[in-house]
Motif scaffolding. Structure first.
Motif, short mmCIF file in Angstrom:
data_model
loop_
_atom_site.label_atom_id
_atom_site.label_comp_id
_atom_site.label_asym_id
_atom_site.label_seq_id
_atom_site.Cartn_x
_atom_site.Cartn_y
_atom_site.Cartn_z
N ARG A 174 38.81 39.91 51.93
CA ARG A 174 39.91 40.76 51.48
C ARG A 174 39.37 42.01 50.79
O ARG A 174 39.87 43.12 51.02
CB ARG A 174 40.82 39.97 50.54
CG ARG A 174 42.03 40.73 50.06
CD ARG A 174 42.90 39.89 49.14
NE ARG A 174 43.51 38.78 49.84
CZ ARG A 174 44.73 38.81 50.37
NH1 ARG A 174 45.46 39.89 50.25
NH2 ARG A 174 45.21 37.77 50.99
N ALA A 175 38.32 41.85 49.98
CA ALA A 175 37.75 42.99 49.27
C ALA A 175 37.19 44.03 50.24
O ALA A 175 37.42 45.24 50.07
CB ALA A 175 36.66 42.52 48.31
N ALA A 176 36.48 43.58 51.25
CA ALA A 176 35.92 44.51 52.25
C ALA A 176 37.04 45.22 53.00
O ALA A 176 36.96 46.42 53.27
CB ALA A 176 35.02 43.76 53.21
N PHE A 177 38.09 44.48 53.34
CA PHE A 177 39.23 45.08 54.04
C PHE A 177 39.87 46.17 53.19
O PHE A 177 40.17 47.25 53.69
CB PHE A 177 40.25 44.00 54.41
CG PHE A 177 41.38 44.50 55.25
CD1 PHE A 177 41.26 44.57 56.63
CD2 PHE A 177 42.58 44.91 54.67
CE1 PHE A 177 42.30 45.04 57.41
CE2 PHE A 177 43.62 45.38 55.45
CZ PHE A 177 43.48 45.44 56.82
N TYR A 178 40.07 45.89 51.91
CA TYR A 178 40.69 46.90 51.04
C TYR A 178 39.78 48.11 50.84
O TYR A 178 40.28 49.24 50.71
CB TYR A 178 41.10 46.29 49.70
CG TYR A 178 42.44 45.60 49.77
CD1 TYR A 178 43.62 46.33 49.76
CD2 TYR A 178 42.54 44.22 49.89
CE1 TYR A 178 44.86 45.72 49.84
CE2 TYR A 178 43.77 43.59 49.97
CZ TYR A 178 44.92 44.35 49.94
OH TYR A 178 46.16 43.74 50.03
N ARG A 179 38.46 47.92 50.82
CA ARG A 179 37.56 49.08 50.75
C ARG A 179 37.71 49.93 52.00
O ARG A 179 37.77 51.16 51.92
CB ARG A 179 36.10 48.62 50.60
CG ARG A 179 35.74 48.17 49.20
CD ARG A 179 34.25 48.03 49.01
NE ARG A 179 33.64 47.08 49.93
CZ ARG A 179 33.49 45.78 49.72
NH1 ARG A 179 33.93 45.24 48.58
NH2 ARG A 179 32.92 45.00 50.61
N MET A 180 37.78 49.28 53.17
CA MET A 180 37.97 50.02 54.41
C MET A 180 39.34 50.70 54.44
O MET A 180 39.48 51.81 54.95
CB MET A 180 37.81 49.10 55.62
CG MET A 180 36.38 48.67 55.87
SD MET A 180 36.21 47.62 57.30
CE MET A 180 36.65 48.75 58.61
N ARG A 181 40.33 50.01 53.90
CA ARG A 181 41.68 50.58 53.86
C ARG A 181 41.70 51.85 53.02
O ARG A 181 42.36 52.84 53.37
CB ARG A 181 42.66 49.55 53.31
CG ARG A 181 44.09 50.03 53.31
CD ARG A 181 45.04 48.94 52.85
NE ARG A 181 46.38 49.46 52.84
CZ ARG A 181 47.29 49.16 51.95
NH1 ARG A 181 47.02 48.28 51.00
NH2 ARG A 181 48.49 49.68 52.00
N ALA A 182 40.97 51.85 51.91
CA ALA A 182 40.90 53.04 51.06
C ALA A 182 40.28 54.22 51.80
O ALA A 182 40.61 55.38 51.53
CB ALA A 182 40.10 52.73 49.80
N ARG A 183 39.38 53.93 52.76
CA ARG A 183 38.75 54.97 53.57
C ARG A 183 39.52 55.24 54.86
O ARG A 183 39.05 55.98 55.72
CB ARG A 183 37.32 54.57 53.90
CG ARG A 183 36.41 54.45 52.69
CD ARG A 183 34.96 54.24 53.07
NE ARG A 183 34.75 53.08 53.90
CZ ARG A 183 34.24 51.91 53.51
NH1 ARG A 183 33.89 51.76 52.26
NH2 ARG A 183 34.07 50.93 54.36
N LYS A 184 40.70 54.60 54.99
CA LYS A 184 41.57 54.76 56.18
C LYS A 184 40.85 54.34 57.46
O LYS A 184 40.93 55.01 58.48
CB LYS A 184 42.09 56.18 56.27
CG LYS A 184 42.90 56.60 55.05
CD LYS A 184 43.52 57.94 55.23
CE LYS A 184 44.20 58.47 54.00
NZ LYS A 184 44.95 57.63 53.19
#
Length: 62
Positions: A20-30
């Motif tokens: 989940r943490a990696a996904f949210y980091r990627m989400r922040a970078r769109k």
């Protein structure tokens, strides 16, 4: 016409093998598939958007 299949975030994370943490980091970078935020705050990903995103990842890796 049938409604598109909507996947819950834990289903998406399991399918792509990501935390989940990696996904949210990627989400922040769109850099994630398109996300639908429901009125109750839950996130969903359309099956077709996830499939298209995975396909684009394959093309960039080649």
């Amino acid at each position: 016409m049938a409604r598109p299949q909507m996947l819950k975030l834990p289903e998406v994370l399991t399918e792509i093998g990501m935390s989940r943490a990696a996904f949210y980091r990627m989400r922040a970078r769109k850099q994630t598939p398109r996300i639908v935020k429901l009125p109750n705050g839950q996130l969903r990903v359309r099956r077709q958007d996830l499939d298209a995103w995975l396909e684009s990842c394959e093309q960039h890796a080649a």
